[in-house]
Design a protein around this motif. Structure first.
Motif, PDB file in Angstrom:
ATOM      1  N   ALA A 203      89.420 -62.265  11.518  1.00 40.53           N
ATOM      2  CA  ALA A 203      89.885 -63.541  13.250  1.00 40.53           C
ATOM      3  C   ALA A 203      88.787 -64.138  12.662  1.00 40.53           C
ATOM      4  N   ALA A 204      87.489 -64.171  12.905  1.00 40.85           N
ATOM      5  CA  ALA A 204      86.697 -64.295  13.495  1.00 40.85           C
ATOM      6  C   ALA A 204      85.600 -65.296  11.609  1.00 40.85           C
ATOM      7  N   GLY A 205      85.895 -64.448  10.847  1.00 39.00           N
ATOM      8  CA  GLY A 205      86.108 -65.522   9.608  1.00 39.00           C
ATOM      9  C   GLY A 205      84.762 -64.007   8.758  1.00 39.00           C
ATOM     10  N   GLY A 206      84.970 -63.172   9.190  1.00 42.20           N
ATOM     11  CA  GLY A 206      83.630 -62.279   8.907  1.00 42.20           C
ATOM     12  C   GLY A 206      84.482 -62.093   7.317  1.00 42.20           C
TER      13      GLY A 206
ATOM     14  N   CYS B  50      77.522 -60.034   3.690  1.00 42.18           N
ATOM     15  CA  CYS B  50      78.050 -58.639   4.168  1.00 42.18           C
ATOM     16  C   CYS B  50      76.501 -57.820   4.119  1.00 42.18           C
ATOM     17  N   MET B  51      75.798 -57.253   4.612  1.00 40.81           N
ATOM     18  CA  MET B  51      75.312 -56.518   4.540  1.00 40.81           C
ATOM     19  C   MET B  51      75.650 -54.866   4.819  1.00 40.81           C
TER      20      MET B  51
ATOM     21  N   TYR C 271      76.648 -61.618   7.816  1.00 44.10           N
ATOM     22  CA  TYR C 271      76.170 -62.835   9.028  1.00 44.10           C
ATOM     23  C   TYR C 271      76.091 -63.751   7.884  1.00 44.10           C
ATOM     24  N   SER C 272      75.691 -65.049   8.967  1.00 45.21           N
ATOM     25  CA  SER C 272      75.697 -66.205   8.127  1.00 45.21           C
ATOM     26  C   SER C 272      74.429 -67.205   8.715  1.00 45.21           C
TER      27      SER C 272
ATOM     28  N   THR D 239      73.479 -69.479  10.960  1.00 44.24           N
ATOM     29  CA  THR D 239      74.062 -69.482  12.262  1.00 44.24           C
ATOM     30  C   THR D 239      74.280 -68.199  13.263  1.00 44.24           C
ATOM     31  N   ALA D 240      74.863 -67.482  12.998  1.00 49.06           N
ATOM     32  CA  ALA D 240      75.709 -66.582  13.525  1.00 49.06           C
ATOM     33  C   ALA D 240      75.737 -64.986  12.962  1.00 49.06           C
ATOM     34  N   PHE D 241      75.761 -63.839  13.483  1.00 46.12           N
ATOM     35  CA  PHE D 241      76.376 -62.940  13.291  1.00 46.12           C
ATOM     36  C   PHE D 241      78.047 -62.402  13.719  1.00 46.12           C
ATOM     37  N   ILE D 242      78.647 -61.662  13.299  1.00 48.27           N
ATOM     38  CA  ILE D 242      80.072 -61.227  13.704  1.00 48.27           C
ATOM     39  C   ILE D 242      79.541 -59.735  14.325  1.00 48.27           C
ATOM     40  N   ASN D 243      80.092 -58.977  15.195  1.00 49.64           N
ATOM     41  CA  ASN D 243      80.122 -57.548  15.928  1.00 49.64           C
ATOM     42  C   ASN D 243      81.107 -57.731  16.071  1.00 49.64           C
ATOM     43  N   ARG D 244      81.477 -56.338  15.869  1.00 51.95           N
ATOM     44  CA  ARG D 244      83.207 -56.209  16.162  1.00 51.95           C
ATOM     45  C   ARG D 244      84.441 -57.296  16.290  1.00 51.95           C
TER      46      ARG D 244
END
Length: 164
Positions: free
Chosen positions: A31-34, A41-42, A100-101, A103-108
């Motif tokens: 949903a967050a676009g990850g 993705c690492m 990550y991008s 501008t931001a990263f996604i955490n859970r």
């Protein structure tokens, strides 16, 4: 023998709980676009996954050993160890992947903008997750190897802001 049944029920409930947590985390990341071309993705999960599989196998061995010597406490512990580390094996797909991008990263499933980061909190234990603290006071745990990438992205943003 009742202890084996009790521990098996507890272990299966813990395993099911972790699998629900995994499903919810995957949905939140999607949903967050990850899971898109917007984020890279690492994957740091290989080492932990190997460790969790080895520990799961030790749980199986412990259970079999306990059964052969008719020590049902050892059987129960083997069952518990197996299910706990098997659940952690699957959870490594979320905990040790870093989206990550620029501008931001996604955490859970939560998007954390680099400009919202106030500080970092490192644990003294090796391989411990690093807490990324935002100005709003939220803490986001990230794999230690992701810290350098976050700092690098923050520096790029700062250089671009100053250079403009």
């Amino acid at each position: 023998m009742w202890i084996v049944a009790f521990i098996t029920v507890v272990a299966v409930l813990i395993f099911a709980s972790r699998m629900k947590e995994l499903k919810d985390a995957r949905e939140a990341i999607a949903a967050a676009g990850g899971i898109s071309s917007k984020y890279q993705c690492m994957d740091f999960s290989k080492g932990p996954k190997i460790a969790y599989i080895v520990l799961s196998i030790l749980g199986i061995i412990s259970g079999i050993y306990g059964y052969t010597i008719q020590d049902y406490t050892t059987v129960a512990l083997g069952v518990l160890i197996f299910f706990l580390f098997l659940a952690e094996f699957f959870m490594a797909n979320i905990q040790y992947k870093f989206y990550y991008s620029s501008t931001a990263f996604i955490n859970r499933g939560k998007v954390v903008r680099y400009k919202s980061i106030k500080d970092f909190e490192k644990k003294k234990m090796p391989m411990a997750f690093v807490a990324v603290i935002t100005y709003s006071g939220d803490k986001h745990l990230v794999p230690p190897k992701a810290l350098n990438l976050i700092k690098e992205q923050m520096q790029k943003k700062e250089r671009n802001r100053v250079g403009s």
